[in-house]
Scaffold this active site. Structure first.
Site, short mmCIF file in Angstrom:
data_model
loop_
_atom_site.label_atom_id
_atom_site.label_comp_id
_atom_site.label_asym_id
_atom_site.label_seq_id
_atom_site.Cartn_x
_atom_site.Cartn_y
_atom_site.Cartn_z
N SER A 48 -2.45 -25.25 16.78
CA SER A 48 -1.92 -23.89 16.94
C SER A 48 -1.57 -23.59 18.39
CB SER A 48 -2.93 -22.86 16.42
OG SER A 48 -4.20 -23.06 17.01
N ASP A 79 -7.84 -31.27 17.24
CA ASP A 79 -6.92 -31.52 16.15
C ASP A 79 -6.16 -32.83 16.34
OD1 ASP A 79 -6.72 -29.97 13.88
OD2 ASP A 79 -5.55 -28.40 14.84
N GLU A 125 -8.28 -22.83 4.26
CA GLU A 125 -7.34 -21.86 4.82
C GLU A 125 -6.50 -21.21 3.74
OE1 GLU A 125 -3.98 -21.26 8.32
OE2 GLU A 125 -5.04 -23.17 8.15
#
Length: 273
Positions: free
Chosen positions: A43, A81, A179
């Site tokens: 992100s 990530d 999510e």
């Protein structure tokens, strides 16, 4: 917070608190606030690097930001990530995960997918890499999912998510992000999975929650339903910058208390010709 300690919080009624971080300043603040784990997420592409989505983020980007975060904390678990197309094969995944731990200093890595990436998770965990999995809305494959929308609404989709989460747990993942799932589905998955579930837009019944730091502070143009602005840090920062600009333009900054004095007589003896 170690990986075994994180996993041991499964079902103890003391929810895990996780948040994204991309630099030393915010990582330090998060640790002081008592956050359990920091995710250096892809992100960063949207929140810091100015991309429209996560897809352009490279391993080099995650290494760079992970290193900044790990230099700032001493006790918080740092998870990095694996970005888009950095784990298409087991060998590639091993190589890139090693970079995130060696050069970035992370303790664990996160990857997206259920059954389709379980073999990669197994390859990583069998070599000693702690892996956090991620199912439901997976941003790296959002185009294939029809955009950023709730997943697992229909029975077939919900079953696929459940099967994928179980495959990741069987492959050795120590935790899994859920999510944008219906709260009831996330609750049932939390009850049946042996590893902690970390929700983001998946209701209050997960073993923990994760949010994007910039969403918590109001640094987004449009707030998402599953987020909350806990403090308008963006508004405060904008106001402070406006005050700074005004004071500079009106000649009241720097003020005398921000100025320094040199030794006596130095100016008289300078030559400018």
């Amino acid at each position: 917070m170690t990986v075994p300690e994180f996993r041991a919080r499964k079902g103890v009624g003391h929810p895990l608190v996780c948040v994204t971080a991309y630099d030393a300043a915010f990582a330090r603040l998060a640790e002081r606030a008592g956050v359990d784990a920091l995710l250096v997420g892809d992100s960063v592409g949207r929140t810091v690097l100015g991309y429209q989505n996560e897809l352009p983020v490279r391993v080099d980007d995650i290494v760079h930001h992970t290193a900044a975060v790990t230099r700032a904390v001493t006790s918080t678990l740092v998870i990095a990530d694996l970005p888009y197309m950095s784990y298409p094969t087991r060998d590639t995944a091993l190589r890139n995960a090693a970079r995130l731990l060696q050069a970035g200093g992370a303790t664990a890595v996160k990857l997206e997918g259920g059954r389709e990436t379980a073999e990669v998770t197994q390859a990583l965990t069998s070599r000693g890499f702690p892996v956090m999995a991620h199912v439901g809305l997976t941003p790296q494959t959002a185009h294939a999912l029809g955009g950023y929308r709730v997943q697992g609404v229909r029975l077939s989709a919900a079953q696929a998510i459940v099967d994928g989460a179980r495959a990741q747990a069987d492959a050795g993942a120590f935790a899994i992000v859920l999510e944008l799932l219906p709260a009831g589905l996330a609750r049932a998955m939390t009850q049946h999975l042996v590893i902690p579930t970390i929700g983001i837009g998946a209701g209050p019944h997960c073993d923990g929650q994760i949010q994007v730091l910039h969403d918590l502070f109001g640094f987004v143009e449009t707030a998402h339903r599953h987020t909350r602005v806990f403090a308008d840090v963006a508004g405060l920062a904008e106001s402070a910058l406006a005050d700074y600009a005004r004071d500079v333009r009106h000649g009241v900054f720097p003020a005398p208390e921000q100025n320094f004095k040199g030794n006596r007589g130095v100016l008289d003896r300078l030559k400018f010709d």
